[in-house]
Design a protein around this motif. Sequence first.
Motif, PDB file in Angstrom:
ATOM      1  N   THR A 125       0.840  -1.194   0.000  1.00 47.53           N
ATOM      2  CA  THR A 125       0.000   0.000   0.000  1.00 47.53           C
ATOM      3  C   THR A 125       0.880   1.251   0.000  1.00 47.53           C
ATOM      4  N   ALA A 126       1.915   1.223   0.838  1.00 46.28           N
ATOM      5  CA  ALA A 126       2.816   2.379   0.903  1.00 46.28           C
ATOM      6  C   ALA A 126       3.472   2.623  -0.448  1.00 46.28           C
ATOM      7  N   ALA A 127       3.860   1.548  -1.117  1.00 45.52           N
ATOM      8  CA  ALA A 127       4.518   1.700  -2.418  1.00 45.52           C
ATOM      9  C   ALA A 127       3.577   2.362  -3.416  1.00 45.52           C
ATOM     10  N   PHE A 128       2.337   1.862  -3.496  1.00 44.77           N
ATOM     11  CA  PHE A 128       1.388   2.448  -4.445  1.00 44.77           C
ATOM     12  C   PHE A 128       1.123   3.906  -4.114  1.00 44.77           C
ATOM     13  N   MET A 129       0.941   4.180  -2.809  1.00 49.78           N
ATOM     14  CA  MET A 129       0.610   5.549  -2.446  1.00 49.78           C
ATOM     15  C   MET A 129       1.784   6.485  -2.762  1.00 49.78           C
ATOM     16  N   THR A 130       3.000   5.988  -2.559  1.00 51.47           N
ATOM     17  CA  THR A 130       4.157   6.829  -2.862  1.00 51.47           C
ATOM     18  C   THR A 130       4.222   7.151  -4.347  1.00 51.47           C
ATOM     19  N   GLY A 131       3.944   6.141  -5.161  1.00 49.31           N
ATOM     20  CA  GLY A 131       3.915   6.388  -6.606  1.00 49.31           C
ATOM     21  C   GLY A 131       2.872   7.439  -6.962  1.00 49.31           C
ATOM     22  N   ILE A 132       1.674   7.289  -6.394  1.00 46.31           N
ATOM     23  CA  ILE A 132       0.590   8.229  -6.693  1.00 46.31           C
ATOM     24  C   ILE A 132       0.956   9.627  -6.212  1.00 46.31           C
ATOM     25  N   THR A 133       1.531   9.715  -4.995  1.00 41.75           N
ATOM     26  CA  THR A 133       1.936  11.028  -4.470  1.00 41.75           C
ATOM     27  C   THR A 133       2.935  11.698  -5.397  1.00 41.75           C
ATOM     28  N   GLY A 134       3.888  10.904  -5.886  1.00 41.19           N
ATOM     29  CA  GLY A 134       4.900  11.456  -6.781  1.00 41.19           C
ATOM     30  C   GLY A 134       4.274  12.057  -8.025  1.00 41.19           C
ATOM     31  N   PHE A 135       3.402  11.290  -8.659  1.00 43.08           N
ATOM     32  CA  PHE A 135       2.774  11.802  -9.880  1.00 43.08           C
ATOM     33  C   PHE A 135       1.901  13.017  -9.571  1.00 43.08           C
ATOM     34  N   LEU A 136       1.247  13.008  -8.390  1.00 48.97           N
ATOM     35  CA  LEU A 136       0.446  14.173  -7.978  1.00 48.97           C
ATOM     36  C   LEU A 136       1.330  15.408  -7.877  1.00 48.97           C
ATOM     37  N   LEU A 137       2.496  15.251  -7.226  1.00 47.07           N
ATOM     38  CA  LEU A 137       3.391  16.392  -7.042  1.00 47.07           C
ATOM     39  C   LEU A 137       3.862  16.950  -8.377  1.00 47.07           C
ATOM     40  N   VAL A 138       4.098  16.055  -9.341  1.00 51.36           N
ATOM     41  CA  VAL A 138       4.523  16.533 -10.662  1.00 51.36           C
ATOM     42  C   VAL A 138       3.446  17.440 -11.253  1.00 51.36           C
TER      43      VAL A 138
END
Lengths: 212, 488
Positions: A125-138
């Motif tokens: 879950t943490a891995a997926f959320m980190t990926g999503i957060t990254g793309f959000l920040l971009v």
Amino acid sequence: MRELLDPMAASVILANLLLLACSRLQVGVTLAAIQGILLSLAPLALPQAEPNLYLAAFCATALCVKGLIFPWMLSRTLQRVKARREMEPLLGYNLSVLAGIAGLVLAVWLRGQLGLADALALPATAAFMTGITGFLLVIIRRKAITQVIGYLVAENGIFLFGTLVSSHAELWVELSMLLDLFVAIFVMGIAIHNIGQEFASINTDRIESLKD
Amino acid sequence: MVLTALVLIPLAASAAAFLLRANGLRRGLLLAASLAHAALTAASWITPPAPAFHGNLALDPLGQLFLTLISLVFLAAALYGVNYLGGEEAGPRQDFQGQGLFLNAPEARFTACLLLFLASMTLTVLAQNLALVWVGVEATTLASAPLIYFHRHSRSLEAAWKYLMVCSVGIALALIGNILLSAAQPGGASSMLLSELIRSAPAMRQPWLKAAFVFTLVGYGTKMGLAPMHTWLPDAHSEAPSMGSALFSGILLNCAFLGILRVYQVALSAGLASFCQELFLAFGLFSMGLAAVFIVGQGDYKRMLAYSSVEHMGLLVLGLGLGGGAVFGSMLHAVNHSLAKSMLFLLSGNILAVYHSKSTYDVRGVTRALPATGWLWLLGFLAITGTPPFGAFVSEFTILRQAFAAGRFGVAATALVFLALIFIGMSVSVLRMAQGTVPPDAQRRLRPEPALSLISPLVLGLAALALGLVIPETLRQLLQQATAALGS
């Protein structure tokens, strides 16, 4: 080490929310670095891990690159372009955190879809959320450098996901990916420096002359 | 040995180019390295090279096809570059889009990046390990971003930044695809070698494999220029120096296409053909439609060529989506597109050098001002739009014939409408450029056309023409083997 996996994952999720809430560029860089350090220890804590020298060397390399070299490169770029110290969001900080929580829900759902082992539930879950957060920040931050931070965070998520599901025989692959990432950050740093000189600002909404 | 040398020669030449001071010597080195690369590629047609690094590098029919294109187009661009770079020597120059003066990036850096770009593309097509393919594609992005920022003004910097960000995010998605693929293997990942993956594919967990395919298609599709992920492409192609644009369109997009094909091979072996083909059809038609919209009324000829690349990338995946005979058409079309599009981009460099404008309204009378370039430009237009007797006609016909044979009349009709629109849109711009009176300031800059800037486009154009008349037997065999690897 194994009992440390879930606290590590929880801290990674917390770092994501802090990243979305923070307004200072330097704090963002530091948060991404702390997250990177936590993640690079994950391979040692996995249930299937058999700690050996090779694995330890791999983790140490990842830790150096993600925890020391990247933040150093980004901080140096920050100083050189003399950017204003704020993130300048397109989407407000409160809304960003809400979007992050929505991302967490999505991550839980995604993890359920893939049917991973129970021991890996929280880290995945943490891995997926980190990926999503990254793309959000971009997407939702305005400065070129925040896009790079977002890209780094997304890569953090992918790195964690990769270590969760791949075998250790393929570690050289992850190392070559780290090398690519290193060059990517290097090239992006040069580009940001040039953008700062050319436009006297690193706000990406200033660079929009090319369109149809 | 040969395979390692194919990657190492441009790599070593890149380091040397970075250090060499003399411009003439460095241009000679660029040409020598591309000649050596081409010679090794030619040798690989005669004696198949042995796999290297435990099978991580090997040359299969698909790799052979794309390696040959890379070698050929790069050699053409390098030959063109000898004269082109001569016209781009150091010193401040006027930005003809009215933003004052700008400098060029140091030529040593440009040449070094060109060679690095060649090495990374070669790695991508030789790699049999899907993770290595990913590393190669990412490396192509990093090596080529400085190429876009050769003319150091704000527009090229903007284009380079967009290229870097959009493609990096795309490639990050492809990485997720890679990880999903490795996790789809029962009992955890054992290997990312293509042959192993194809063998174990029938036993893979299908939802993971499907997700892996979608992520890879979107990820590498970004780099390939499939709409709606194509946003970097027109900017990068219009701002890069023309020889760079030729390499981008002619061969870089193919490398990303090959990345998709590799995962498609695995998906096919798992019996996911129809799932993948529907996605290919959707992306293919959407790309062609979007290209048609932007080509009609396009006032910038380099952007027009860029959108034409979006169209042709759409055609390539459309061919895969139709399956059957269209896959052969798709492979053949990849060859035709590379030849014709790199020819056109090289010619656009000749036009730009004299007219100092990218507008199809300002550039008039090309056939009068630059007869050789002008007529080749017209021929290139016919070649790229698939007019008989050029090769693209044969490949587009093969793809559409399969659409009719499979009873997909809707797909065929839509594709035909888009192709017709694009033909009309491009012909308006190209004919306007070819005819009319030469503007006075361009008249002042007229010089005899240097032979070195014409040989490459001429040879590429002749090859595109020849492929329409007859496909050599060896090439046909290779195309058939490549098609067989894609299940048709």
